[in-house]
Design a protein around this motif. Structure first.
Motif, PDB file in Angstrom:
ATOM      1  N   GLY A 103      -6.081  -2.569  11.953  1.00  0.00           N
ATOM      2  CA  GLY A 103      -6.792  -3.163  10.831  1.00  0.00           C
ATOM      3  C   GLY A 103      -5.925  -4.176  10.107  1.00  0.00           C
ATOM      4  N   VAL A 104      -6.536  -4.907   9.175  1.00  0.00           N
ATOM      5  CA  VAL A 104      -5.831  -6.013   8.543  1.00  0.00           C
ATOM      6  C   VAL A 104      -5.616  -5.848   7.041  1.00  0.00           C
ATOM      7  CG1 VAL A 104      -6.599  -7.679  10.280  1.00  0.00           C
ATOM      8  CG2 VAL A 104      -7.998  -7.307   8.249  1.00  0.00           C
ATOM      9  N   ASP A 105      -6.136  -4.786   6.438  1.00  0.00           N
ATOM     10  CA  ASP A 105      -6.089  -4.696   4.972  1.00  0.00           C
ATOM     11  C   ASP A 105      -5.396  -3.452   4.444  1.00  0.00           C
ATOM     12  OD1 ASP A 105      -7.993  -2.853   5.742  1.00  0.00           O
ATOM     13  OD2 ASP A 105      -9.530  -3.509   4.316  1.00  0.00           O
ATOM     14  N   ASN A 106      -4.694  -2.715   5.312  1.00  0.00           N
ATOM     15  CA  ASN A 106      -4.093  -1.451   4.855  1.00  0.00           C
ATOM     16  C   ASN A 106      -3.014  -1.656   3.805  1.00  0.00           C
ATOM     17  OD1 ASN A 106      -5.293   0.878   6.430  1.00  0.00           O
ATOM     18  ND2 ASN A 106      -4.815  -0.527   8.093  1.00  0.00           N
ATOM     19  N   ALA A 107      -2.169  -2.684   3.962  1.00  0.00           N
ATOM     20  CA  ALA A 107      -1.097  -2.900   2.985  1.00  0.00           C
ATOM     21  C   ALA A 107      -1.676  -3.163   1.596  1.00  0.00           C
ATOM     22  CB  ALA A 107      -0.199  -4.054   3.424  1.00  0.00           C
TER      23      ALA A 107
END
Length: 309
Positions: A103-107
């Motif tokens: 995924g791309v938005d975990n941080a």
């Protein structure tokens, strides 16, 4: 350095094992069956170069992050918020959290929940759990980490431990490129339950054609979202097919096979959601998302029936 791995599955055990093998203090936080085996025998880390049992601390509780200089967050994307909530009471003030997740938005999600340095990382590794406390490395292993206060130190430590690691200002683009790879392969692998090499052998040119359609939708959404990735569909498909180890099953295939909830909403589902918001049609990704969701819902219904019988 002292490391904790929150969510010590195939990815977390590989990186935690490599760090422990390099004599860093590592605590693996994972499922009871793996923890019991690791406590008894050590972590078995099998690769093309070696097959060793590595002494490492293991536990099932988030309190295992206490005192860690760095926490490698390796839980499934849908479990991010719950994992951070469980860890927060035990985190040291100076701890850095590194998200090694699909995924791309975990941080961004982690930063909204905890006041610590959070670094997004892109993971390129083929690994799988071959038994309790036994991780097998099938290929690759690189990490790309975004810039931050701790990035250069982490990169040095990881490189010294045999994990090729670089720091890049375009981690968003790299995360999206990994997302495209996952969208192109994971759901198909899950639906047919075949490793990459066998999938290509049986599917022939139909596999690369299907991947091309998936990738084209992903690139269209990325472009509309202002993401800096390659717009060459054919080149991207060729790179994907050259990247995945032939014997590697996708993480989504493992989820389906082991009857665990998948990350499909954070993979093809993310493309569908962003596409809808940006006015980009994503019918192929939508179909794959729907089919994997059906399998997820079947497992959930089956589990509920077992509990109520």
């Amino acid at each position: 350095m002292k490391f904790a791995v929150m969510g010590a599955g195939a990815v977390g055990c590989f990186y935690g094992g490599m760090l422990a093998r390099a004599e860093h203090e590592v605590t693996l936080i994972g499922r009871q069956n793996h923890v019991a085996a690791i406590r008894r025998d050590g972590l078995r880390l099998e690769s093309l170069a070696f097959d060793e049992f590595i002494e490492v601390t293991a536990c099932t509780d988030a309190s295992g992050v206490a005192g860690a200089d760095a926490v490698l967050l390796c839980v499934k994307s849908p479990d991010t918020e719950a994992a951070v909530a469980a860890m927060t009471p035990y985190l040291s003030q100076s701890a850095v959290i590194v998200t090694l997740q699909n995924g791309v938005d975990n941080a961004e999600r982690v930063r909204s929940l905890v006041e610590r340095e959070v670094l997004a990382a892109v993971v390129y590794v083929g690994s799988e759990m071959r038994g309790t406390g036994h991780v097998r490395h099938n290929g690759r292993g690189e990490l790309i980490v975004e810039p931050g206060r701790s990035s250069e130190r982490l990169a040095r430590v990881l490189n010294d431990a045999g994990v090729p690691t670089s720091v890049s200002a375009n981690v968003r683009g790299a995360l999206w490129e990994k997302l495209v790879l996952n969208c192109a392969y994971n759901a198909i692998s899950a639906l047919v339950q075949l490793p990459f090499g066998e999938l290509c052998q049986r599917g022939g040119t139909a596999v690369s054609t299907a991947m091309r359609d998936i990738v084209a939708e992903c690139i269209a959404v990325a472009g509309a979202d202002g993401v800096n990735i390659s717009s060459d569909v054919d080149e991207t498909v060729a790179r994907i097919m050259a990247t995945i180890p032939a014997g590697q099953y996708s993480s989504t295939a493992h989820d389906v096979a082991t009857r665990r909830p998948s990350e499909i909403d954070h993979l093809n589902g993310h493309i569908v959601g962003r596409g809808a918001a940006l006015g980009i049609a994503t019918p192929v990704n939508h179909l794959l998302m729907m089919m994997v969701r059906v399998l997820d819902n079947q497992r959930a219904d089956s589990a509920l029936a077992m509990r109520t019988d």
